[in-house]
Design an enzyme around this catalytic site. Structure first.
Site, short mmCIF file in Angstrom:
data_model
loop_
_atom_site.label_atom_id
_atom_site.label_comp_id
_atom_site.label_asym_id
_atom_site.label_seq_id
_atom_site.Cartn_x
_atom_site.Cartn_y
_atom_site.Cartn_z
N LYS A 20 0.84 -1.19 0.00
CA LYS A 20 0.00 0.00 0.00
C LYS A 20 0.88 1.25 0.00
O LYS A 20 1.92 1.29 0.65
CB LYS A 20 -0.88 -0.02 1.26
CG LYS A 20 -1.91 1.07 1.38
CD LYS A 20 -2.74 0.82 2.65
CE LYS A 20 -3.87 1.81 2.83
NZ LYS A 20 -4.67 1.48 4.04
N SER A 96 -9.62 1.09 3.34
CA SER A 96 -8.89 1.94 2.42
C SER A 96 -7.88 1.19 1.55
O SER A 96 -7.43 1.72 0.54
CB SER A 96 -8.17 3.04 3.21
OG SER A 96 -7.18 2.49 4.07
N SER A 120 -9.54 -1.39 7.50
CA SER A 120 -9.04 -1.15 6.14
C SER A 120 -8.29 -2.29 5.49
O SER A 120 -7.93 -2.21 4.32
CB SER A 120 -8.16 0.11 6.13
OG SER A 120 -8.96 1.26 6.29
#
Length: 373
Positions: A20, A96, A120
């Site tokens: 990420k 997310s 997330s």
């Protein structure tokens, strides 16, 4: 439809890994998929988890996109593009860590790393039909991970299989030693509000596992969700509030971030009291059960066109956010449904019992698979 925001080729010939874009990679800028960080400086060193991956021989192949500033649950991003949900087209990838889940679901990575502050990792794992794990808070290093200061956030892996998820944990946590599958397991089934079709899948799976089941009710569960929201709002504003001055934060995130800045000291103090009470309540339940079980999501993943308002869909995290507040390890296991849409089975264990949690998940899935033969 963007998943990869930067292609890389670092490390050895081990598993292909993507991370990420809140995780530092030396020589790359960490932009958190936000135009407000478009001119961020290049990181001068790897995040600790990246260093450990490369030391273990992993091949780092890319950085992936996310819900802007990791402050949203849908994965929709109008700046870098929204990662397509490979297995369930037209549905949100979840946020997310949307790119991290989508990369694994599409087969672009053997495993990926995301971060979980309010669900997330587990939310996009459930949306995209893969495994997602939030370790015990503080167990996996966050050095070199955005935001710097947090009492909620955990780096965690995504994988298409449980063995690969276990391998990922072995690579990013030097203390992780895979556990033997336990001989007997007692599961506390948590009473929560969720769509009837999801509850049906969950209860059928647990019944088919043949493991001992009991019912659990957590009195402070709803309060823990609200408290988790107060804490994430205060901590995210502390980390990212200054970016509002750039005028470049996406409109949906800017509005939520500005509202987060209004979190009062009194609300935060009350949230900390709830954290203490809820953590004790979960600990007490786990003194009687090896794991707690509940859905990951209260409903099926939304269609993209129905998920435009970030603040309106925060209820997606109603079943995951409380365990960020308490810090317990939590795993989302992908299941199917009669509707052809994904369901996540969430298992929660005692703090530090990450290995035991993954071993119990293996036992549960093996039992279910044997029952289907």
């Amino acid at each position: 439809m963007s998943i990869i925001v930067e292609t890389l080729d670092l490390g050895g010939d081990g598993p292909r890994v993507m991370v990420k874009d809140t995780i530092d990679v030396a020589g790359s800028a960490t932009r958190a998929s936000s135009p407000a960080l478009q001119d961020a400086p290049l990181a001068d060193q790897h995040a600790e988890v990246v260093r450990l991956l490369l030391k273990a021989g992993a091949r780092l192949t890319g950085k992936v996109g996310l819900h802007e500033l990791a402050f949203g649950t849908t994965g929709i991003n109008h700046h870098t593009g929204t990662a397509a949900n490979p297995r369930f087209p037209g549905r949100i990838p979840g946020g997310s860590s949307s790119g991290s889940a989508a990369a694994v679901a599409m087969g672009l990575a053997d495993f990926s790393l995301g971060t979980d502050t309010g669900g997330s990792v587990r939310v996009p794992a459930a949306c995209c039909g893969v495994f997602g794990f939030k370790p015990t808070f503080g167990r996996v290093s966050r050095v070199g991970v955005m935001p710097t200061h947090t009492s909620l956030d955990c780096v965690g892996p995504f994988a298409a299989s449980l063995p690969m998820l276990v391998r990922a944990m072995s690579m990013i946590d030097p203390t992780f030693v895979p556990a033997q599958v336990p001989g007997s397991v007692r599961i506390g089934v948590l009473r929560v509000t969720a769509e009837a079709a999801i509850q049906k899948v969950l209860h059928a799976t647990l019944a088919a596992s043949g493991l001992a089941l009991g019912n659990v009710e957590l009195q402070h569960f709803g309060a823990a969700y609200d408290a988790g929201m107060a804490v994430i709002n205060r901590e995210t504003f502390a980390a990212c509030g200054h970016l509002l001055e750039t005028g470049k934060v996406g409109a949906d995130i800017a509005g939520r971030l500005a509202a987060a800045g209004q979190t009062s000291d009194a609300a935060l103090a009350e949230a900390e009291l709830v954290r203490e009470r809820f953590t004790a309540e979960v600990d007490q339940a786990l003194a009687s059960f090896d794991v707690l079980a509940l859905p990951t999501l209260p409903d099926f993943p939304l269609r993209l066109e129905d998920a435009a308002d970030t603040r309106a869909v925060l209820g997606m995290t109603s079943l995951v956010r409380p365990f960020n507040l308490s810090g317990h390890p939590a795993l989302s296991i992908p299941l199917g449904s009669e509707a052809g849409l994904p369901v996540g089975l969430q298992l929660v264990a005692a703090k530090g019992a990450d290995e035991k949690l993954l071993a119990i998940a293996e036992r549960l899935l093996l039992n279910v698979q044997r029952g289907e033969v």
